[in-house]
Design a protein around this motif. Structure first.
Motif, PDB file in Angstrom:
ATOM      1  N   THR A  83      28.878   4.539 114.271  1.00  0.00           N
ATOM      2  CA  THR A  83      28.258   5.417 115.264  1.00  0.00           C
ATOM      3  C   THR A  83      26.789   5.090 115.498  1.00  0.00           C
ATOM      4  O   THR A  83      26.113   5.799 116.251  1.00  0.00           O
ATOM      5  N   ASP A  86      25.968   4.223 119.337  1.00  0.00           N
ATOM      6  CA  ASP A  86      25.964   5.361 120.263  1.00  0.00           C
ATOM      7  C   ASP A  86      26.281   6.617 119.461  1.00  0.00           C
ATOM      8  O   ASP A  86      27.440   7.018 119.345  1.00  0.00           O
ATOM      9  N   PRO A  87      25.259   7.270 118.911  1.00  0.00           N
ATOM     10  CA  PRO A  87      25.528   8.461 118.086  1.00  0.00           C
ATOM     11  C   PRO A  87      26.162   9.607 118.869  1.00  0.00           C
ATOM     12  O   PRO A  87      26.808  10.471 118.270  1.00  0.00           O
ATOM     13  N   SER A  88      25.974   9.643 120.162  1.00  0.00           N
ATOM     14  CA  SER A  88      26.525  10.744 120.967  1.00  0.00           C
ATOM     15  C   SER A  88      28.016  10.579 121.275  1.00  0.00           C
ATOM     16  O   SER A  88      28.641  11.507 121.787  1.00  0.00           O
ATOM     17  N   GLU A  89      28.581   9.411 120.999  1.00  0.00           N
ATOM     18  CA  GLU A  89      29.990   9.182 121.303  1.00  0.00           C
ATOM     19  C   GLU A  89      30.866   9.989 120.350  1.00  0.00           C
ATOM     20  O   GLU A  89      30.700   9.924 119.135  1.00  0.00           O
ATOM     21  N   PRO A  90      31.818  10.768 120.880  1.00  0.00           N
ATOM     22  CA  PRO A  90      32.702  11.555 119.997  1.00  0.00           C
ATOM     23  C   PRO A  90      33.518  10.645 119.088  1.00  0.00           C
ATOM     24  O   PRO A  90      33.891   9.527 119.452  1.00  0.00           O
TER      25      PRO A  90
END
Length: 343
Positions: A83, A86-90
């Motif tokens: 992650t 892209d830490p915001s990716e579910p």
């Protein structure tokens, strides 16, 4: 189309160039696959160990959920820092993009495929998921066996407690010395009653020979004593019979409890011996290798598809253009003929 063949050539060349440029701009993805062999539980019956039905093979698809569980993938994502880009990716979308789990049809092979831009990381992720899937399966089977063992041991403790209470009740029962004293008392009462009966018979015989007031009183007293002794003998026999029945019932309960305790001990011993072996055994037969070629984008397939689509599109374009030109010519000739007819 013969006159304007360069339309198709230009369209094919442009589409191929754009496809190559797009493939060059896309990030290369590498897929690594790890394989797991699902062995059936060991069996003493050779026929059941060898015969594997299609229904059983289909039931092995359950292990896809072991390898594809969200908790396991989340641990893998944290360990391999998936992650970070892209830490915001579910996590669900990341798992759908990175992980693929499938059991090969009519086989006992479970494949885990990991797709990442880094081939070494993809191979490490596939191997990690395979190892953790096998460990998770063993842990689940061992946990179920431990719960069954704990339940059996709980039943064993309850049965041993019950057996101890029965033995204690047997010790305190009016058996043993108390029952022996009661029997000795009964024998003594029987002897006394026999003596009274003999004296009563002699008294009645003497009374029959000659009447005497003192003798009559003596006979009446002996009759009362005999009746009282008979009543006491009957009470003693009743108590002895009741105690004997209770002792026999306790002995039957103790025997049944002993058999149940021994059966539970044997069951607990067998469960401890086969803990973790009653279910299927998962073995990693291929931890995966570092892929040398990218799995995507597939440049050859994309370029060929672009060439085919552009050629078909150009042919359709030329065909439609030719049809429209023919239609305009016919319309112009028809209008010209109408104009001459009018004037």
């Amino acid at each position: 189309m013969k006159q304007r063949w360069w339309y198709s050539a230009l369209a094919c060349g442009a589409s191929a160039t754009l496809a190559l440029l797009g493939c060059a701009l896309l990030t290369k993805q590498y897929s690594a696959t790890a394989s797991i062999l699902i062995d059936p539980p060991p069996s003493s019956d050779v026929r059941t160990a060898v015969a594997v039905s299609p229904v059983y093979l289909e039931s092995l698809r359950t292990y896809e959920y072991f390898a594809g569980s969200d908790s396991l993938f989340q641990r893998a994502a944290e360990q391999f820092h998936l992650t970070a880009a892209d830490p915001s990716e579910p996590i669900e979308r990341l798992k759908k993009r990175v992980l693929k789990v499938s059991k090969l049809r009519d086989t006992k092979i479970l494949e885990i495929t990991a797709t990442l831009p880094d081939p070494k990381q993809a191979a490490a992720l596939a191997g990690f998921l395979a190892a953790q899937t096998a460990a998770l399966s063993q842990a689940v089977g061992r946990e179920g066996d431990q719960e069954l063992i704990a339940k059996t041991e709980q039943q064993l403790q309850a049965e041993e407690k019950r057996l101890g209470e029965l033995n204690q009740a047997m010790q305190h029962l009016e058996g043993g010395q108390a029952n022996g004293s009661e029997r000795y008392k009964l024998e003594s009462l029987i002897d006394s009653q026999a003596g009274v009966e003999r004296e009563l018979m002699r008294g009645e015989a003497d009374l029959a020979e000659h009447s005497d007031g003192g003798l009559q009183r003596r006979v009446a007293e002996l009759q009362k004593q005999s009746a009282a002794l008979k009543a006491r003998i009957a009470e003693s026999e009743t108590r002895i019979a009741r105690t004997t029945a209770q002792r026999e019932a306790l002995e039957a309960d103790i025997a049944a409890a002993t058999r149940e305790r021994d059966a539970l001990r044997s069951r607990a011993r067998d469960l401890r011996a086969i803990v973790g072996t009653r279910g299927e055994r998962l073995s990693v037969i291929d931890a995966g290798v570092v892929p040398q070629r990218p799995s995507s984008p597939k440049t050859t397939l994309i370029v060929m598809s672009a060439l085919l689509l552009s050629f078909v599109a150009s042919v359709l374009y030329l065909s439609v253009g030719f049809s429209m030109a023919q239609l305009r010519v016919r319309t112009s000739r028809f209008q010209h003929a109408e104009h001459e007819r009018t004037y």
